[in-house]
Design a protein around this motif. Sequence first.
Motif, PDB file in Angstrom:
ATOM      1  N   LEU A 119      12.970   6.066 -22.171  1.00 16.88           N
ATOM      2  CA  LEU A 119      12.148   5.544 -23.254  1.00 16.88           C
ATOM      3  C   LEU A 119      11.165   4.480 -22.780  1.00 16.88           C
ATOM      4  O   LEU A 119      10.464   3.882 -23.569  1.00 16.88           O
ATOM      5  CB  LEU A 119      13.041   4.971 -24.355  1.00 16.88           C
ATOM      6  CG  LEU A 119      13.792   6.028 -25.153  1.00 16.88           C
ATOM      7  CD1 LEU A 119      14.863   5.367 -26.009  1.00 16.88           C
ATOM      8  CD2 LEU A 119      12.861   6.842 -26.014  1.00 16.88           C
ATOM      9  N   ALA A 120      11.122   4.235 -21.465  1.00 16.78           N
ATOM     10  CA  ALA A 120      10.216   3.224 -20.925  1.00 16.78           C
ATOM     11  C   ALA A 120       8.798   3.746 -20.791  1.00 16.78           C
ATOM     12  O   ALA A 120       7.892   2.994 -20.440  1.00 16.78           O
ATOM     13  CB  ALA A 120      10.720   2.745 -19.570  1.00 16.78           C
ATOM     14  N   SER A 121       8.595   5.042 -21.071  1.00 16.88           N
ATOM     15  CA  SER A 121       7.245   5.590 -20.990  1.00 16.88           C
ATOM     16  C   SER A 121       7.143   6.803 -21.904  1.00 16.88           C
ATOM     17  O   SER A 121       8.150   7.383 -22.320  1.00 16.88           O
ATOM     18  CB  SER A 121       6.913   5.991 -19.548  1.00 16.88           C
ATOM     19  OG  SER A 121       7.778   7.029 -19.111  1.00 16.88           O
ATOM     20  N   GLY A 122       5.915   7.171 -22.216  1.00 13.51           N
ATOM     21  CA  GLY A 122       5.691   8.366 -23.016  1.00 13.51           C
ATOM     22  C   GLY A 122       5.812   8.122 -24.507  1.00 13.51           C
ATOM     23  O   GLY A 122       5.877   6.991 -24.985  1.00 13.51           O
ATOM     24  N   THR A 123       5.830   9.205 -25.260  1.00  9.02           N
ATOM     25  CA  THR A 123       5.893   9.152 -26.723  1.00  9.02           C
ATOM     26  C   THR A 123       7.167   9.836 -27.203  1.00  9.02           C
ATOM     27  O   THR A 123       7.511  10.925 -26.739  1.00  9.02           O
ATOM     28  CB  THR A 123       4.661   9.840 -27.337  1.00  9.02           C
ATOM     29  OG1 THR A 123       3.486   9.138 -26.928  1.00  9.02           O
ATOM     30  CG2 THR A 123       4.737   9.822 -28.859  1.00  9.02           C
ATOM     31  N   HIS A 124       7.847   9.186 -28.128  1.00  8.94           N
ATOM     32  CA  HIS A 124       9.112   9.701 -28.655  1.00  8.94           C
ATOM     33  C   HIS A 124       9.148   9.518 -30.167  1.00  8.94           C
ATOM     34  O   HIS A 124       8.424   8.697 -30.731  1.00  8.94           O
ATOM     35  CB  HIS A 124      10.300   8.982 -28.021  1.00  8.94           C
ATOM     36  CG  HIS A 124      10.306   9.016 -26.532  1.00  8.94           C
ATOM     37  ND1 HIS A 124      10.895  10.031 -25.802  1.00  8.94           N
ATOM     38  CD2 HIS A 124       9.773   8.166 -25.615  1.00  8.94           C
ATOM     39  CE1 HIS A 124      10.722   9.810 -24.513  1.00  8.94           C
ATOM     40  NE2 HIS A 124      10.048   8.679 -24.374  1.00  8.94           N
ATOM     41  N   THR A 125       9.997  10.290 -30.815  1.00  7.99           N
ATOM     42  CA  THR A 125      10.159  10.201 -32.260  1.00  7.99           C
ATOM     43  C   THR A 125      11.599   9.835 -32.600  1.00  7.99           C
ATOM     44  O   THR A 125      12.536  10.435 -32.054  1.00  7.99           O
ATOM     45  CB  THR A 125       9.798  11.529 -32.940  1.00  7.99           C
ATOM     46  OG1 THR A 125       8.421  11.844 -32.660  1.00  7.99           O
ATOM     47  CG2 THR A 125       9.961  11.424 -34.451  1.00  7.99           C
ATOM     48  N   LEU A 126      11.757   8.877 -33.494  1.00  6.12           N
ATOM     49  CA  LEU A 126      13.075   8.439 -33.933  1.00  6.12           C
ATOM     50  C   LEU A 126      13.214   8.615 -35.443  1.00  6.12           C
ATOM     51  O   LEU A 126      12.254   8.415 -36.183  1.00  6.12           O
ATOM     52  CB  LEU A 126      13.287   6.953 -33.633  1.00  6.12           C
ATOM     53  CG  LEU A 126      13.315   6.487 -32.180  1.00  6.12           C
ATOM     54  CD1 LEU A 126      13.399   4.969 -32.145  1.00  6.12           C
ATOM     55  CD2 LEU A 126      14.481   7.107 -31.450  1.00  6.12           C
TER      56      LEU A 126
END
Length: 410
Positions: A119-126
């Motif tokens: 989760l230290a880089s890029g795009t994520h969805t929560l």
Amino acid sequence: MAPYESENPSADEADDVRVGRRKAARYVVPVAVVGVAAATIGLVPALADSGDPDLPKITAQQLVEKIAKSDTQQLSGTVKISTDLGLPDLGGLADSFAPGAAGKGGDSSADPSSKLMELASGTHTLRVAADGPDKGKVSLLDKAAEYSVIHNGEDVWAYDSKSNEVYHSTAPEGSKKSGAHEDVHGTPQELAEEALKAVDDTTSVTVDGTAQVAGRDAYRLVVKPKQSGSTVGAITIAVDAKTGTPLKFTLTPSSGGAAVVDAGFTQVDFARPAAKTFDFTPPKGAKVTEEGAGEGAGAEGPKSLPGSGSVHKGDDDFAKGPDGLKTIGEGWNTIAHFDTGGQGLPSESSGNSDVSGFLNSLGDQVSGKFGSGTVFSTRLVNALITDDGQVYAGAVTKEALVKAADAAAK
């Protein structure tokens, strides 16, 4: 001058901002979300806002007080996460330093600390949900797989559907009573709290118009360093006009370009989530690991949730260093300094030419009155490691680190 900012704020108003900041740091977070999110993420991010709603004018002090008075206990929604620290691509090397890489028998892919690196880089969805201080859930969506952390009373469960593994631990003592995990980070609310803690005489706090986030009208609170030399350009917090809840957090670097951290809701509902949201039973056949079931250094389990920045037992010598951890400067330009005891980076003369060459390729060689060393940079935090084992690190520029090292060498 930003809209709504007083041209000549009085000393009393400045004091009120600082008092409001301290109150906000105490009350701003829906703790159930924060406590669970921190176990899942180290940094969080954001979404595009649309439109500039016409809202009543408000001062920075009034907006900080509005955050402080916010008492959001129930919510559910979706958070979009984008993080761009400018870290080099280390391929599989980073995995070797991640928790669990040693392959101890008690390690679990569901252990929240193992999710921090990705989760230290890029795009994520929560997907997030909270119902008071002792019920919360955060789910990290990744294509067909899902990773969830559920806090329900004294229990904290983490489940990785990809590996069908479960990690079980106990909520930190006092979390239900205080309603806050004051040493963890993650959601837009918690990020806002940390930003407000930084407000002092070295900081500018203004209201810069309005925005619409996740379909809700919000004010934009802007926090900026007054000092030069910081890598932080500005922090913008979108504050829900009705509830005072931070909906979006954006940190832009002083070097310009895309945000380092962009965190916020794409959808949010302040109604109470269904009780079953927080129910969890390990699926049939799942491997269940209890906190503290590992071997060696990990046998006692984490002393605080990942991302807290707290020193864990066993890390004291590293954190303090032989000569102790010291700080240089103030405010946004604070630099941490410690002495490793002469243990600089591997050098070619020591027979570690391959390692030395690799590390040097990741950093910039610098020199000064202190001697010589290597600066390792991200878009937010920089660190100087001198050849004689001195370490200087902070959210400051490379030039500020060299200046601090020169001053310390006198």
